[in-house]
Design a protein around this motif. Structure first.
Motif, PDB file in Angstrom:
ATOM      1  N   LEU A 153       0.829  -1.216   0.000  1.00  8.54           N
ATOM      2  CA  LEU A 153       0.000   0.000   0.000  1.00  8.54           C
ATOM      3  C   LEU A 153       0.865   1.267   0.000  1.00  8.54           C
ATOM      4  CD1 LEU A 153      -3.053   0.856   0.149  1.00  8.54           C
ATOM      5  CD2 LEU A 153      -2.592   1.349   2.533  1.00  8.54           C
ATOM      6  N   GLY A 154       1.888   1.279   0.850  1.00  7.70           N
ATOM      7  CA  GLY A 154       2.780   2.439   0.924  1.00  7.70           C
ATOM      8  C   GLY A 154       3.412   2.711  -0.433  1.00  7.70           C
ATOM      9  N   VAL A 155       3.827   1.643  -1.109  1.00 10.92           N
ATOM     10  CA  VAL A 155       4.487   1.788  -2.416  1.00 10.92           C
ATOM     11  C   VAL A 155       3.494   2.355  -3.432  1.00 10.92           C
ATOM     12  CG1 VAL A 155       5.642   0.525  -4.283  1.00 10.92           C
ATOM     13  CG2 VAL A 155       6.043  -0.115  -1.885  1.00 10.92           C
ATOM     14  N   VAL A 156       2.266   1.789  -3.429  1.00 10.20           N
ATOM     15  CA  VAL A 156       1.261   2.236  -4.409  1.00 10.20           C
ATOM     16  C   VAL A 156       0.908   3.706  -4.183  1.00 10.20           C
ATOM     17  CG1 VAL A 156      -1.151   1.934  -5.132  1.00 10.20           C
ATOM     18  CG2 VAL A 156       0.296  -0.064  -4.772  1.00 10.20           C
ATOM     19  N   LEU A 157       0.678   4.087  -2.898  1.00  4.63           N
ATOM     20  CA  LEU A 157       0.244   5.459  -2.621  1.00  4.63           C
ATOM     21  C   LEU A 157       1.359   6.489  -2.816  1.00  4.63           C
ATOM     22  CD1 LEU A 157      -2.141   5.112   0.464  1.00  4.63           C
ATOM     23  CD2 LEU A 157      -2.682   5.088  -1.952  1.00  4.63           C
ATOM     24  N   SER A 158       2.608   6.054  -2.694  1.00  3.71           N
ATOM     25  CA  SER A 158       3.698   7.027  -2.872  1.00  3.71           C
ATOM     26  C   SER A 158       4.170   7.090  -4.325  1.00  3.71           C
ATOM     27  CB  SER A 158       4.874   6.692  -1.953  1.00  3.71           C
ATOM     28  OG  SER A 158       5.359   5.413  -2.265  1.00  3.71           O
TER      29      SER A 158
ATOM     30  N   LEU B 178      -5.701  10.714  -6.526  1.00  2.00           N
ATOM     31  CA  LEU B 178      -6.174   9.383  -6.135  1.00  2.00           C
ATOM     32  C   LEU B 178      -5.368   8.840  -4.963  1.00  2.00           C
ATOM     33  CD1 LEU B 178      -6.966   7.393  -9.401  1.00  2.00           C
ATOM     34  CD2 LEU B 178      -8.500   7.973  -7.528  1.00  2.00           C
ATOM     35  N   ALA B 179      -4.038   9.097  -4.979  1.00  2.00           N
ATOM     36  CA  ALA B 179      -3.182   8.607  -3.889  1.00  2.00           C
ATOM     37  C   ALA B 179      -3.558   9.292  -2.573  1.00  2.00           C
ATOM     38  CB  ALA B 179      -1.717   8.861  -4.222  1.00  2.00           C
ATOM     39  N   LEU B 180      -3.815  10.611  -2.641  1.00  2.00           N
ATOM     40  CA  LEU B 180      -4.199  11.333  -1.414  1.00  2.00           C
ATOM     41  C   LEU B 180      -5.539  10.819  -0.912  1.00  2.00           C
ATOM     42  CD1 LEU B 180      -3.148  14.991  -2.357  1.00  2.00           C
ATOM     43  CD2 LEU B 180      -2.001  13.428  -0.799  1.00  2.00           C
TER      44      LEU B 180
ATOM     45  N   LEU C 199      -5.039   7.630   0.798  1.00  2.00           N
ATOM     46  CA  LEU C 199      -4.479   7.832   2.134  1.00  2.00           C
ATOM     47  C   LEU C 199      -5.594   8.150   3.135  1.00  2.00           C
ATOM     48  CD1 LEU C 199      -1.572   7.893   3.301  1.00  2.00           C
ATOM     49  CD2 LEU C 199      -1.709  10.376   3.178  1.00  2.00           C
ATOM     50  N   VAL C 200      -6.532   9.021   2.706  1.00  2.00           N
ATOM     51  CA  VAL C 200      -7.649   9.390   3.584  1.00  2.00           C
ATOM     52  C   VAL C 200      -8.522   8.163   3.861  1.00  2.00           C
ATOM     53  CG1 VAL C 200      -9.777  10.754   3.717  1.00  2.00           C
ATOM     54  CG2 VAL C 200      -7.681  11.824   2.921  1.00  2.00           C
ATOM     55  N   VAL C 201      -8.811   7.380   2.803  1.00  2.00           N
ATOM     56  CA  VAL C 201      -9.662   6.186   2.972  1.00  2.00           C
ATOM     57  C   VAL C 201      -8.973   5.200   3.918  1.00  2.00           C
ATOM     58  CG1 VAL C 201     -10.633   4.174   1.778  1.00  2.00           C
ATOM     59  CG2 VAL C 201     -10.854   6.444   0.766  1.00  2.00           C
ATOM     60  N   TYR C 202      -7.651   5.053   3.752  1.00  2.00           N
ATOM     61  CA  TYR C 202      -6.888   4.133   4.618  1.00  2.00           C
ATOM     62  C   TYR C 202      -6.995   4.560   6.089  1.00  2.00           C
ATOM     63  CZ  TYR C 202      -2.755   2.183   6.887  1.00  2.00           C
ATOM     64  OH  TYR C 202      -1.906   1.563   7.767  1.00  2.00           O
ATOM     65  N   GLN C 203      -6.833   5.878   6.311  1.00  2.00           N
ATOM     66  CA  GLN C 203      -6.915   6.380   7.687  1.00  2.00           C
ATOM     67  C   GLN C 203      -8.326   6.195   8.249  1.00  2.00           C
ATOM     68  OE1 GLN C 203      -3.920   7.302   8.711  1.00  2.00           O
ATOM     69  NE2 GLN C 203      -3.415   9.348   8.025  1.00  2.00           N
TER      70      GLN C 203
ATOM     71  N   PRO D  63       2.449  16.654 -25.125  1.00  2.00           N
ATOM     72  CA  PRO D  63       2.757  15.525 -24.231  1.00  2.00           C
ATOM     73  C   PRO D  63       2.944  15.996 -22.793  1.00  2.00           C
ATOM     74  CG  PRO D  63       4.218  15.528 -26.143  1.00  2.00           C
ATOM     75  CD  PRO D  63       3.444  16.805 -26.192  1.00  2.00           C
ATOM     76  N   GLY D  64       3.570  17.158 -22.616  1.00  2.00           N
ATOM     77  CA  GLY D  64       3.795  17.689 -21.269  1.00  2.00           C
ATOM     78  C   GLY D  64       2.474  17.897 -20.537  1.00  2.00           C
ATOM     79  N   ALA D  65       1.514  18.509 -21.236  1.00  2.00           N
ATOM     80  CA  ALA D  65       0.210  18.772 -20.614  1.00  2.00           C
ATOM     81  C   ALA D  65      -0.490  17.458 -20.268  1.00  2.00           C
ATOM     82  CB  ALA D  65      -0.649  19.600 -21.560  1.00  2.00           C
ATOM     83  N   LEU D  66      -0.375  16.469 -21.174  1.00  2.00           N
ATOM     84  CA  LEU D  66      -1.022  15.176 -20.921  1.00  2.00           C
ATOM     85  C   LEU D  66      -0.382  14.452 -19.742  1.00  2.00           C
ATOM     86  CD1 LEU D  66      -1.726  13.634 -24.437  1.00  2.00           C
ATOM     87  CD2 LEU D  66      -3.371  14.136 -22.623  1.00  2.00           C
ATOM     88  N   VAL D  67       0.965  14.497 -19.695  1.00  2.00           N
ATOM     89  CA  VAL D  67       1.670  13.827 -18.596  1.00  2.00           C
ATOM     90  C   VAL D  67       1.255  14.451 -17.266  1.00  2.00           C
ATOM     91  CG1 VAL D  67       3.945  13.569 -17.508  1.00  2.00           C
ATOM     92  CG2 VAL D  67       3.662  13.032 -19.912  1.00  2.00           C
ATOM     93  N   TRP D  68       1.184  15.795 -17.214  1.00  2.00           N
ATOM     94  CA  TRP D  68       0.784  16.447 -15.970  1.00  2.00           C
ATOM     95  C   TRP D  68      -0.632  16.046 -15.579  1.00  2.00           C
ATOM     96  CZ3 TRP D  68       2.394  18.159 -11.629  1.00  2.00           C
ATOM     97  CH2 TRP D  68       1.479  18.729 -10.767  1.00  2.00           C
ATOM     98  N   LEU D  69      -1.540  16.007 -16.582  1.00  2.00           N
ATOM     99  CA  LEU D  69      -2.933  15.627 -16.310  1.00  2.00           C
ATOM    100  C   LEU D  69      -2.964  14.252 -15.636  1.00  2.00           C
ATOM    101  CD1 LEU D  69      -5.926  16.239 -16.668  1.00  2.00           C
ATOM    102  CD2 LEU D  69      -5.831  15.175 -18.908  1.00  2.00           C
ATOM    103  N   PHE D  70      -2.180  13.310 -16.205  1.00  2.00           N
ATOM    104  CA  PHE D  70      -2.150  11.946 -15.677  1.00  2.00           C
ATOM    105  C   PHE D  70      -1.592  11.928 -14.248  1.00  2.00           C
ATOM    106  CE2 PHE D  70       0.349   8.019 -15.101  1.00  2.00           C
ATOM    107  CZ  PHE D  70      -0.697   7.108 -15.108  1.00  2.00           C
ATOM    108  N   ILE D  71      -0.438  12.592 -14.082  1.00  2.00           N
ATOM    109  CA  ILE D  71       0.219  12.567 -12.761  1.00  2.00           C
ATOM    110  C   ILE D  71      -0.640  13.240 -11.700  1.00  2.00           C
ATOM    111  CG2 ILE D  71       2.152  13.525 -11.430  1.00  2.00           C
ATOM    112  CD1 ILE D  71       3.907  13.036 -13.784  1.00  2.00           C
ATOM    113  N   SER D  72      -1.245  14.376 -12.090  1.00  2.00           N
ATOM    114  CA  SER D  72      -2.034  15.117 -11.124  1.00  2.00           C
ATOM    115  C   SER D  72      -3.239  14.294 -10.648  1.00  2.00           C
ATOM    116  CB  SER D  72      -2.446  16.428 -11.776  1.00  2.00           C
ATOM    117  OG  SER D  72      -3.621  16.889 -11.250  1.00  2.00           O
ATOM    118  N   LEU D  73      -3.868  13.575 -11.587  1.00  2.00           N
ATOM    119  CA  LEU D  73      -5.008  12.736 -11.182  1.00  2.00           C
ATOM    120  C   LEU D  73      -4.532  11.583 -10.301  1.00  2.00           C
ATOM    121  CD1 LEU D  73      -7.264  12.631 -14.369  1.00  2.00           C
ATOM    122  CD2 LEU D  73      -7.613  13.880 -12.251  1.00  2.00           C
TER     123      LEU D  73
END
Ligand code: GTP
Length: 406
Positions: free
Chosen positions: A162-167, A218-220, A223-227, A204-214
């Protein structure tokens, strides 16, 4: 696709990203309203998404603001956003926010934007800003890992992965920003080949950011759901007054301990512990005084238990201790030590000394079919005997009685 189409496609992607960031920010605001326990962190993350959305809107409309260093402002917004994300994460992880570091990073970012403001210096500006952003993302990655690790050390629940996936999204973002810094540094001519090197938007830069930001959102959220899940499970299995595991947790532990005892042919003992004349404590010192006595006794029992034992609040003024790998003699000795420790320990309530004694019933399972309710009933009747023969004493049940099938 000609360059005009590419530009408008990049604009469209930026517009979608900006709108999505606003959407995500409203989600965090909703979470802040609904989950008071996570309010501070989720407000930080709402601000993160809003600032990123604002930066994107700025990049989009940069052509309408001739003379305004839109990209420098956008970069500052991005650094500020990631600093807020990091601060929210630190608060969520129970750490003291490193505000001095954040202020230093912001000051550095402002210095970078000011020092290399013009289009001809955009290479250095992009490299330095990307490295700052990469560092902040790497920091967030470490904070998430530490947060999960810390919580798991207190009470293991989450799978290691879980730690690996969320980070992972934060690690990915850090690598992408580092990659951007190195590609711009190694091949500046590609950037300078653009019509306006300081304001180039790559699709590509804009698309990569869109992907990473989402992925980060999801990771945050993960984290909230886990807590939340940890909180719910804690509330379902622990007594709120003493913090000890409750009867439900005792049942589960007993089932596991019984399987272990049967497989390894080791004895399993239980102690039923009851405070003597507790009603009088309540009558003399009020319910709050009684509650304080329960809390103090819970602490005492827990401190004296072995790591493999489980101390639970069975209900009211009754505690059940489960002692794996313990024969009846060992259980009796343990019960006697506890009885003496309680008798000799000072219990206080509002400057008053509250003398407390306990009665204990002990029972052991040794062999034969395991029946949890029989073992508990045996400890209970031993306790009943202890009460009826004067209190402040330990009585044991016969070993055979706990194993009727023997
Ligand atoms: N303060 C407080 N009191 C509790 C709690 N749970 C149960 N009690 C009280 O514990 C008392 C138990 O009283 P009894 O069952 O008569 O037992 P006792 O007075 O301890 O007498 P013996 O067990 O026979 O020695 C009652 O007054 C309950 O109200 C609690 O969570 N907090």
């Amino acid at each position: 696709m000609d360059s005009m189409d590419t530009l408008s496609a990049a604009h469209a992607t930026l517009l979608v990203s900006a709108l999505l960031e606003c959407f995500v920010a409203s989600g965090w605001l909703l979470a802040a309203a609904m989950l008071p326990r996570f309010r501070v962190a989720t407000l930080h993350w709402a601000a993160f998404s809003l600032l990123v959305g604002l930066a994107f809107f700025g990049y989009l409309s940069s052509s309408h603001w001739p003379g305004v260093p839109v990209y420098a402002i956008g970069n500052m917004l991005m650094v500020g956003a990631l600093a807020l994300q990091a601060r929210g994460l630190q608060l969520e992880a129970g750490q003291t926010p490193a505000d001095r570091v954040f202020i230093t990073v912001l000051a550095l970012a402002a210095l970078v934007q000011g020092a290399w403001l013009g289009p001809e210096q955009s290479v250095w500006r992009i490299v330095a800003t990307s490295l700052l952003l990469s560092g902040l993302c790497a920091w967030n990655c470490v904070t998430v890992l530490r947060c999960i690790h810390q919580k798991n050390a207190q009470a293991p629940q989450a799978p290691r992965a879980l730690g690996v996936v969320l980070s992972a999204p934060f690690a990915l973002a850090s690598m992408v920003f580092a990659l951007r810094a190195s590609t711009v540094l190694l091949a500046p001519e590609r950037l300078m080949g653009n019509a306006r090197p300081d304001q180039s938007i790559s699709m590509p830069g804009a698309l990569v950011w869109l992907f990473i930001s989402l992925c980060m959102a999801l990771a945050l959220l993960g984290l909230v759901v886990y807590q939340l899940q940890r909180q719910l499970s804690q509330a379902a299995t622990h007594d709120t007054l003493t913090g000890l595991p409750n009867r439900r947790a005792a049942d589960e532990f007993l089932t596991q301990a019984a399987l272990h005892a049967q497989r390894h042919r080791t004895p399993l003992s239980v102690l039923m512990i009851d405070i003597d004349f507790f009603k009088k404590v309540n009558d003399q010192h009020g319910h709050a005084g009684g509650d304080q006595v329960l809390r103090t006794l819970a602490r005492l029992l827990k401190n004296r238990a072995r790591a493999s034992d489980l101390v639970t609040r069975w209900g009211g003024e009754e505690f059940l201790m489960l002692l794996p790998d313990t024969p009846l003699d060992g259980a009796r000795d343990m019960a006697e030590q506890l009885r003496l420790a309680v008798q000799n320990s000072p219990f206080h309530w509002q400057q008053h000394n509250v003398p407390i004694t306990i009665s204990v019933g002990a029972a052991t399972w040794n062999s034969g079919p395991f029946l949890a309710n029989v073992l508990i009933a045996d400890a209970d009747s031993a306790l009943y005997r202890a009460k009826n023969t004067g209190r402040n004493r330990v009585c044991v049940a016969s070993e055979v009685a706990a194993a009727p099938g023997k």
